[in-house]
Design an enzyme around this catalytic site. Structure first.
Site, PDB file in Angstrom:
ATOM      1  N   PHE A  50    -120.023 -34.322  10.864  1.00  0.00           N
ATOM      2  CA  PHE A  50    -120.288 -32.993  11.426  1.00  0.00           C
ATOM      3  C   PHE A  50    -119.126 -32.467  12.251  1.00  0.00           C
ATOM      4  O   PHE A  50    -118.954 -31.259  12.387  1.00  0.00           O
ATOM      5  CB  PHE A  50    -121.582 -32.982  12.252  1.00  0.00           C
ATOM      6  CG  PHE A  50    -121.685 -34.101  13.236  1.00  0.00           C
ATOM      7  CD1 PHE A  50    -121.042 -34.037  14.451  1.00  0.00           C
ATOM      8  CD2 PHE A  50    -122.431 -35.230  12.930  1.00  0.00           C
ATOM      9  CE1 PHE A  50    -121.134 -35.078  15.358  1.00  0.00           C
ATOM     10  CE2 PHE A  50    -122.543 -36.276  13.833  1.00  0.00           C
ATOM     11  CZ  PHE A  50    -121.884 -36.198  15.046  1.00  0.00           C
ATOM     12  N   GLY A  53    -116.544 -29.799  10.667  1.00  0.00           N
ATOM     13  CA  GLY A  53    -116.803 -28.367  10.549  1.00  0.00           C
ATOM     14  C   GLY A  53    -117.449 -27.751  11.769  1.00  0.00           C
ATOM     15  O   GLY A  53    -117.794 -26.574  11.782  1.00  0.00           O
ATOM     16  N   HIS A  54    -117.628 -28.520  12.831  1.00  0.00           N
ATOM     17  CA  HIS A  54    -118.333 -28.028  14.033  1.00  0.00           C
ATOM     18  C   HIS A  54    -117.518 -28.377  15.269  1.00  0.00           C
ATOM     19  O   HIS A  54    -117.880 -29.311  15.990  1.00  0.00           O
ATOM     20  CB  HIS A  54    -119.715 -28.676  14.108  1.00  0.00           C
ATOM     21  CG  HIS A  54    -120.634 -28.020  15.077  1.00  0.00           C
ATOM     22  ND1 HIS A  54    -120.723 -28.376  16.395  1.00  0.00           N
ATOM     23  CD2 HIS A  54    -121.517 -27.017  14.923  1.00  0.00           C
ATOM     24  CE1 HIS A  54    -121.636 -27.650  17.005  1.00  0.00           C
ATOM     25  NE2 HIS A  54    -122.128 -26.815  16.119  1.00  0.00           N
ATOM     26  N   PHE A  55    -116.506 -27.811  15.603  1.00  0.00           N
ATOM     27  CA  PHE A  55    -115.789 -26.725  14.961  1.00  0.00           C
ATOM     28  C   PHE A  55    -114.402 -27.228  14.587  1.00  0.00           C
ATOM     29  O   PHE A  55    -113.927 -28.189  15.174  1.00  0.00           O
ATOM     30  CB  PHE A  55    -115.713 -25.524  15.894  1.00  0.00           C
ATOM     31  CG  PHE A  55    -117.087 -25.000  16.243  1.00  0.00           C
ATOM     32  CD1 PHE A  55    -117.746 -24.149  15.372  1.00  0.00           C
ATOM     33  CD2 PHE A  55    -117.719 -25.373  17.414  1.00  0.00           C
ATOM     34  CE1 PHE A  55    -119.012 -23.651  15.686  1.00  0.00           C
ATOM     35  CE2 PHE A  55    -118.983 -24.889  17.734  1.00  0.00           C
ATOM     36  CZ  PHE A  55    -119.633 -24.027  16.869  1.00  0.00           C
ATOM     37  N   VAL A  60    -117.146 -30.159  18.490  1.00  0.00           N
ATOM     38  CA  VAL A  60    -118.214 -30.241  19.489  1.00  0.00           C
ATOM     39  C   VAL A  60    -119.413 -30.937  18.850  1.00  0.00           C
ATOM     40  O   VAL A  60    -119.779 -30.636  17.713  1.00  0.00           O
ATOM     41  CB  VAL A  60    -118.621 -28.823  19.968  1.00  0.00           C
ATOM     42  CG1 VAL A  60    -119.826 -28.881  20.892  1.00  0.00           C
ATOM     43  CG2 VAL A  60    -117.452 -28.126  20.643  1.00  0.00           C
TER      44      VAL A  60
END
EC number: 4.2.1.59
Length: 152
Positions: A50, A53-55, A60
């Site tokens: 995750f 892509g986050h971010f 985060v």
């Protein structure tokens, strides 16, 4: 208690929870007292999917996964408190109350999760849960599970 001291390691957790990679979000259980409290650890590493892509420029830890990690810790408290699992019972995550995110969590952080068993009424079980990074509260929530009896 620090992250080097623990009572259940990842092998033990895999025997308690049905979750598996990439959705198992608890690494260790640091302390536990049946029907009272549990302390768990989640290590955050940039290798987790995750974070890609986050971010992209500012990774985060997603808040929804923070709640999931807290819920998994509460589930361990339930399952270890009752001892032997009953295959005729299911526990559903049915509610959250008063949830607050106070700080962001980034790769490299260790999340210490403190679960406090509040009460059980009928088939509902309520917990107060805190997520702590560097001795600072990053998230708090009240989480509710529902125990359903099923029969074959």
């Amino acid at each position: 208690m620090n992250s080097d001291e623990y009572i259940f390691n990842i092998k033990d957790i895999l025997n308690i929870l049905p979750h598996r990679y990439p959705f198992l979000l608890i690494d260790r259980i640091l302390d536990f007292k049946a029907f009272q409290y549990l302390k768990a650890l989640k290590n955050c590493t940039v290798n987790e999917p995750f974070f890609q892509g986050h971010f992209i420029k500012e990774p985060v830890f997603p808040g929804v996964l923070m709640i999931e990690a807290m819920s998994q810790a509460a589930a361990v408290l339930i399952f270890k408190s009752i001892g032997k699992l009953n295959i005729n019972q299911l526990y559903y995550f049915v509610g959250i109350e008063n949830t607050r995110f106070k700080k962001i969590v980034v790769p490299g952080d260790q999340i210490f999760i403190e679960v406090i068993y509040l009460k059980s009424k009928k088939n509902f079980i309520k917990f107060k849960i805190f997520a702590i990074v560097n001795k600072k509260n990053v998230c708090k929530s009240t989480i509710i599970f529902y125990k359903k009896n099923i029969f074959n």
